[in-house]
Design a protein around this motif. Structure first.
Motif, mmCIF file in Angstrom:
data_model
loop_
_atom_site.group_PDB
_atom_site.id
_atom_site.type_symbol
_atom_site.label_atom_id
_atom_site.label_comp_id
_atom_site.label_asym_id
_atom_site.label_seq_id
_atom_site.Cartn_x
_atom_site.Cartn_y
_atom_site.Cartn_z
ATOM 1 N N LEU A 128 0.829 -1.190 0.000
ATOM 2 C CA LEU A 128 0.000 0.000 0.000
ATOM 3 C C LEU A 128 0.870 1.249 0.000
ATOM 4 N N PRO A 129 0.394 2.289 -0.674
ATOM 5 C CA PRO A 129 1.187 3.529 -0.652
ATOM 6 C C PRO A 129 1.229 4.103 0.765
ATOM 7 N N LYS A 130 2.342 4.712 1.084
ATOM 8 C CA LYS A 130 2.486 5.353 2.396
ATOM 9 C C LYS A 130 1.505 6.511 2.462
ATOM 10 N N SER A 131 0.815 6.638 3.586
ATOM 11 C CA SER A 131 -0.142 7.753 3.717
ATOM 12 C C SER A 131 0.615 9.044 3.982
ATOM 13 N N SER A 132 0.224 10.061 3.279
ATOM 14 C CA SER A 132 0.867 11.364 3.489
ATOM 15 C C SER A 132 0.134 12.081 4.615
ATOM 16 N N SER A 133 0.888 12.827 5.386
ATOM 17 C CA SER A 133 0.242 13.554 6.490
ATOM 18 C C SER A 133 -0.492 14.749 5.923
ATOM 19 N N ARG A 134 -1.716 14.934 6.381
ATOM 20 C CA ARG A 134 -2.528 16.060 5.902
ATOM 21 C C ARG A 134 -2.559 17.134 6.985
#
Length: 77
Positions: A69-75
């Motif tokens: 899974l792609p790494k989640s970017s911090s929002r």
């Protein structure tokens, strides 16, 4: 004689089960009863399953999926 035929002949001889019946479509499927003792049952006549073995498989599959899974970017909110 192919190696698959040979293996199925041994299975048929030892178990009395004809794996070449049409309902099987030439595919022998099985469930693991005891991984440590290397015991399996045909899927159509399974006595019980090794739940620890299947949990380990699920855990490994989950880890493989999570890594893909792609790494989640911090929002920023």
């Amino acid at each position: 004689m192919s190696s698959d035929s040979f293996i199925f002949d041994i299975f048929r001889t030892k178990t009395g089960i004809d794996t070449w019946k049409k309902k099987m479509e030439k595919k022998a499927t099985y469930l693991v009863r005891d991984e440590k003792r290397l015991i399996v049952d045909p899927s159509w006549d399974a006595k019980e399953i090794d739940t620890q073995y299947y949990k380990l498989l699920l855990d490994k599959a989950y880890e493989e999926i999570v890594r893909m899974l792609p790494k989640s970017s911090s929002r920023s909110n």
